[in-house]
Scaffold this motif. Structure first.
Motif, PDB file in Angstrom:
ATOM      1  N   GLY A  75       0.787  -1.222   0.000  1.00 44.88           N
ATOM      2  CA  GLY A  75       0.000   0.000   0.000  1.00 44.88           C
ATOM      3  C   GLY A  75       0.818   1.270   0.000  1.00 44.88           C
ATOM      4  O   GLY A  75       0.335   2.337   0.409  1.00 44.88           O
ATOM      5  N   MET A  76       2.057   1.195  -0.462  1.00 53.20           N
ATOM      6  CA  MET A  76       2.935   2.362  -0.485  1.00 53.20           C
ATOM      7  C   MET A  76       3.550   2.521  -1.872  1.00 53.20           C
ATOM      8  O   MET A  76       3.167   1.831  -2.816  1.00 53.20           O
ATOM      9  CB  MET A  76       4.008   2.216   0.598  1.00 53.20           C
ATOM     10  CG  MET A  76       3.438   1.966   1.987  1.00 53.20           C
ATOM     11  SD  MET A  76       4.666   1.984   3.286  1.00 53.20           S
ATOM     12  CE  MET A  76       4.932   3.751   3.439  1.00 53.20           C
ATOM     13  N   GLY A  77       4.519   3.414  -1.989  1.00 56.44           N
ATOM     14  CA  GLY A  77       5.186   3.635  -3.265  1.00 56.44           C
ATOM     15  C   GLY A  77       6.647   3.937  -3.055  1.00 56.44           C
ATOM     16  O   GLY A  77       7.161   3.823  -1.938  1.00 56.44           O
ATOM     17  N   LEU A  78       7.330   4.323  -4.113  1.00 56.07           N
ATOM     18  CA  LEU A  78       8.724   4.724  -4.005  1.00 56.07           C
ATOM     19  C   LEU A  78       8.808   6.187  -3.573  1.00 56.07           C
ATOM     20  O   LEU A  78       7.850   6.949  -3.750  1.00 56.07           O
ATOM     21  CB  LEU A  78       9.433   4.528  -5.350  1.00 56.07           C
ATOM     22  CG  LEU A  78       9.508   3.096  -5.881  1.00 56.07           C
ATOM     23  CD1 LEU A  78      10.263   3.070  -7.208  1.00 56.07           C
ATOM     24  CD2 LEU A  78      10.176   2.164  -4.882  1.00 56.07           C
ATOM     25  N   PRO A  79       9.932   6.586  -2.996  1.00 54.05           N
ATOM     26  CA  PRO A  79      10.092   7.988  -2.592  1.00 54.05           C
ATOM     27  C   PRO A  79       9.850   8.943  -3.763  1.00 54.05           C
ATOM     28  O   PRO A  79      10.207   8.652  -4.905  1.00 54.05           O
ATOM     29  CB  PRO A  79      11.546   8.045  -2.120  1.00 54.05           C
ATOM     30  CG  PRO A  79      11.863   6.640  -1.695  1.00 54.05           C
ATOM     31  CD  PRO A  79      11.103   5.767  -2.645  1.00 54.05           C
ATOM     32  N   LYS A  80       9.227  10.074  -3.462  1.00 52.47           N
ATOM     33  CA  LYS A  80       8.945  11.130  -4.452  1.00 52.47           C
ATOM     34  C   LYS A  80       8.094  10.612  -5.614  1.00 52.47           C
ATOM     35  O   LYS A  80       8.171  11.113  -6.732  1.00 52.47           O
ATOM     36  CB  LYS A  80      10.249  11.728  -4.978  1.00 52.47           C
ATOM     37  CG  LYS A  80      11.105  12.378  -3.887  1.00 52.47           C
ATOM     38  CD  LYS A  80      12.392  12.941  -4.466  1.00 52.47           C
ATOM     39  CE  LYS A  80      13.241  13.575  -3.362  1.00 52.47           C
ATOM     40  NZ  LYS A  80      14.531  14.101  -3.893  1.00 52.47           N
ATOM     41  N   ASP A  81       7.308   9.559  -5.315  1.00 53.92           N
ATOM     42  CA  ASP A  81       6.387   8.993  -6.317  1.00 53.92           C
ATOM     43  C   ASP A  81       7.097   8.543  -7.592  1.00 53.92           C
ATOM     44  O   ASP A  81       6.523   8.575  -8.692  1.00 53.92           O
ATOM     45  CB  ASP A  81       5.289   9.999  -6.661  1.00 53.92           C
ATOM     46  CG  ASP A  81       4.394  10.310  -5.479  1.00 53.92           C
ATOM     47  OD1 ASP A  81       4.135   9.390  -4.690  1.00 53.92           O
ATOM     48  OD2 ASP A  81       3.985  11.472  -5.332  1.00 53.92           O
ATOM     49  N   LYS A  82       8.333   8.084  -7.457  1.00 55.18           N
ATOM     50  CA  LYS A  82       9.058   7.587  -8.632  1.00 55.18           C
ATOM     51  C   LYS A  82       8.408   6.304  -9.150  1.00 55.18           C
ATOM     52  O   LYS A  82       7.820   5.528  -8.392  1.00 55.18           O
ATOM     53  CB  LYS A  82      10.525   7.308  -8.254  1.00 55.18           C
ATOM     54  CG  LYS A  82      11.331   8.548  -7.937  1.00 55.18           C
ATOM     55  CD  LYS A  82      12.830   8.232  -7.851  1.00 55.18           C
ATOM     56  CE  LYS A  82      13.130   7.199  -6.788  1.00 55.18           C
ATOM     57  NZ  LYS A  82      14.598   6.949  -6.679  1.00 55.18           N
TER      58      LYS A  82
END
Length: 725
Positions: A629-636
């Motif tokens: 339920g998360m993503g990479l830093p800075k929405d990369k």
């Protein structure tokens, strides 16, 4: 949120502005609102005090972090989580492996006595203790060793402890000399332990639930014993709870919060992404000999990437074969699996930590809680059971921030091995029916509110059901049907050896419970036998079984006797009227069987999720983060250094040819045994799946065991074998 920032949203609902309290209210209404207004001002003052107290809590936590652990600042959401624990809130911490989850309970445990202070309500002798529920002895030992080196009084209670060591631990607990005590969730079933914990001076200040994802019924690693942890919290009146895990999906996090009454605002999590760790995939091959091409690839990889390495395999035999093959190539390698003796596993762990061993070839258990920041490589020789398991294992690489590699060898046989594990836990319907009818028979005549006993070990053998599904069946009867409620198991037999001081205690302490034990204990050579129910009913004094057990454990802990308890009986309270007719019992069996079948499908689907992750048309690191339920830093959208990012192409999964099921092959299985009442049992033998009945009949040693390994299990079970039966 960046490192060391608090979760500002947590405090939004606490902000009050005195100037706005009476907006839009006329003077005539003020009289009626006088008491609420005073209450609002009081609440505002309370908020200010809480915020000021929070600042002092963090100052204390930061001092402990620096003085005791040598760190300059908190990372991720550690500070926010610790602040709320010290304030008395229940908290859920979801950090990736190696992100410092343990500090979230270790620092509060050290801080509690200082928070009490000279003006506090507690005396030093009533400082209480923090209990950490952890599933692995290796994790407990490692944590305890590290804490002791830092001067923090900590211990663990586990099966590796000698009688003398346990006495020292219990004495330290009674004197409030321990800050942290580790134990396994199964320990909470021990009535002597539960009674002892209830009597600890100062009580349980904090209960830390490690690997908390095990609480979730649909988590990747559900363990029914974890369901009892929440009840344990209530029984011992723990001050607060912190649940910790590296692998909670949004649904699992919701289950944990529900079980331990954790508010959504008190869930602290951070992404599993680690920029210094590269995720690589390589297509593997069937390994038919020690000089196979796949081993040659492994040798090249290890020589090109030296350093401490974990190689994860699916089976115990693989662990030993790999260690042997690598040692022959000059690598310092050792095996690690559950079948090894405790002292061998401990030596391997110590040697790996000290650098005497560079490579550990292990099954899934190794690595849990191992504090080794310089692991350079994590190799997966076989398919992981779940994405969560894979994430946890690769999280052990590169905790020191230096470049590290995670290599996944994807072989054609990978899914077959995981299918074996997944299908082993579903019993046949006839076995399940036998068990359910047996359970209701055991409870026959027991009124609602009454207690009945069962022997799980006997039921495993009698009904060919593995321990894990057996526990799940009982948990389902409790959680979904509401028929029963597990209560503290008891031992059917208590024996003790009298130490020299025992008889002095008998003479000095004239109490009913001491007298009941002395008068009812029957000496047989060196040991005394005691019927605790008989002792409790002695002279109709009103003693309970708990009184007798608690005193026996106290005498044992004080060194006056050497106590042995055996014959574990699981106990259940009847919650409502149980099914009586055959038809009603069959309805229960149908629902249970559907639930277990769904669990098997879910386990198989989890394996497919791992395949989808590593063969998908997307950055591996992004797919992994999105699973939680998360993503990479800075929405990369890309990490830039996994196999997909480097090649721009997905890995094509290897194809495993499924052999058509032949009548001649089935006939050989039938000739090896006279079992004809259970097609699924015969399919297990043919497919290479062990069960209590397979082992008892020694069919796992037969040439037909695993003879249909590359056939379709469903076809073998539902069609061909049924025709022959």
């Amino acid at each position: 949120m960046s490192d060391n920032e608090y979760d500002d949203d947590v405090f939004d609902h606490l902000e009050l502005d005195d100037d706005d309290v009476f907006d839009d209210i006329d003077e005539d209404e003020l009289v009626a609102l006088e008491r609420p207004a005073k209450r609002a001002k009081t609440e505002a003052s309370e908020v200010e005090r809480n915020l000021a107290l929070g600042d002092s809590h963090i100052a204390l936590a930061e001092r402990i972090l620096s003085n005791q652990f040598g760190f300059k600042a908190f990372r991720h959401e550690q500070a926010a989580a610790i602040q709320h624990i010290l304030k008395g809130d229940n908290v859920l911490v979801i950090f990736p492996t190696g992100a410092g989850k343990s500090l979230c309970y270790q620092i509060p445990a050290i801080a509690f006595p200082e928070l009490d202070g000279p003006e506090g309500t507690r005396e030093p002798a009533e400082a209480g203790v923090t209990i950490v529920v952890s599933p692995l002895i290796a994790l407990m030992k490692d944590q305890v060793d590290v804490l002791k080196k830092r001067g923090i009084p900590a211990e663990s209670i586990d099966s590796s402890k000698t009688w003398e060591e346990l006495q020292m631990i219990y004495r330290a607990l009674a004197r409030s000399q321990l800050r942290i005590l580790y134990c396994a969730p199964e320990r909470l079933n021990n009535e002597g332990f539960v009674e002892t914990v209830k009597r600890i001076p100062g009580g349980i200040r904090l209960l830390a639930v490690d690997e908390a994802h095990c609480v979730s019924e649909w988590g990747h690693s559900f363990r029914p014993d974890y369901l009892k942890v929440a009840r344990f919290v209530d029984e011992i009146k723990a001050g607060r709870v912190v649940c910790l895990t590296a692998t909670a999906t949004p649904k699992v996090a919701e289950d944990i919060c529900k079980a331990f009454s954790i508010q959504p605002a008190y869930v602290f999590r951070t992404t599993p992404y680690r920029p210094n760790v590269s995720l690589d995939i390589m297509l593997g091959f069937h390994v038919k000999s020690e000089r196979d091409k796949r081993f040659e690839e492994l040798f090249r990889f290890l020589r090109a990437n030296p350093g401490p390495t974990l190689i994860y395999v699916a089976m115990q035999q693989q662990s030993e074969i790999h260690a042997k093959v690598l040692a022959a190539q000059g690598f310092k390698a050792a095996p690690f699996h559950a079948g090894l003796k405790t002292e061998v596993k401990q030596r391997t762990q110590d040697d790996f930590l000290s650098g005497k061993v560079d490579i550990v070839c292990a099954t899934i258990a190794f690595g849990m809680g191992i504090d080794k920041p310089d692991i350079r490589n994590v190799v997966h020789w076989d398919l992981s059971n779940t994405v969560e398991e894979y994430s946890q294992q690769i999280g052990r690489a590169g905790r020191d921030g230096k470049p590290s590699k995670c290599m996944f060898y994807l072989a054609p046989s990978a899914f077959y091995l995981r299918e074996v594990f997944a299908r082993g836990d579903l019993p046949s319907r006839s076995s399940l029916a036998g068990l359910v009818f047996d359970i209701f028979k055991e409870a026959l005549g027991v009124p609602v509110g009454g207690v009945f006993k069962t022997n799980h070990y006997r039921q495993q053998k009698d009904f060919d059901i593995r321990p894990s599904p057996l526990s799940i069946i009982y948990a389902t009867l409790e959680l979904h049907f509401g028929f029963i409620r597990a209560t503290t198991p008891e031992y059917s037999t208590y024996k003790f050896e009298a130490m020299p001081s025992y008889f002095g205690i008998i003479k000095q302490h004239k109490s009913l419970v001491i007298d009941a034990i002395y008068k009812n204990a029957k000496k047989k050579l060196k040991w005394y036998d005691l019927d605790v129910y008989e002792a409790a009913s002695y002279k109709n004094t009103g003693l309970t079984r708990g009184d007798i057990v608690a005193k026996l454990n106290q005498l044992d802990q004080q060194g006056h006797i050497r106590l042995k308890a055996s014959g574990l009986m699981n106990r259940y309270i009847v919650q409502k009227a149980l099914p009586r007719t055959h038809e009603d019992k069959e309805k229960v069996v149908d629902k249970l069987y559907k639930d277990l079948t769904d669990r098997e499908k879910d386990a198989l689907q989890r394996c497919k999720e791992v395949m989808s992750l590593i063969t998908g048309s997307k950055c591996f690191a992004l797919s992994l983060a999105q699973h939680f339920g998360m993503g990479l830093p800075k929405d990369k959208e890309k990490c830039g250094h996994c196999s997909f990012c480097l090649t721009g192409k997905p890995i094509q999964p290897p194809k495993l040819t499924v052999t058509p099921t032949m009548a001649s092959s089935i006939q050989k299985v039938l000739e090896a045994t006279n079992v004809r009442d259970d097609p699924r049992f015969l399919a297990r033998v043919a497919y290479g799946i062990r069960s209590p009945r397979v082992t008892a009949l020694k069919l796992d040693k037969s040439p037909v065991f695993r003879s249909l390994a590359h056939h379709d299990f469903e076809v073998s079970q539902s069609k061909s074998l049924l025709d022959y039966c």
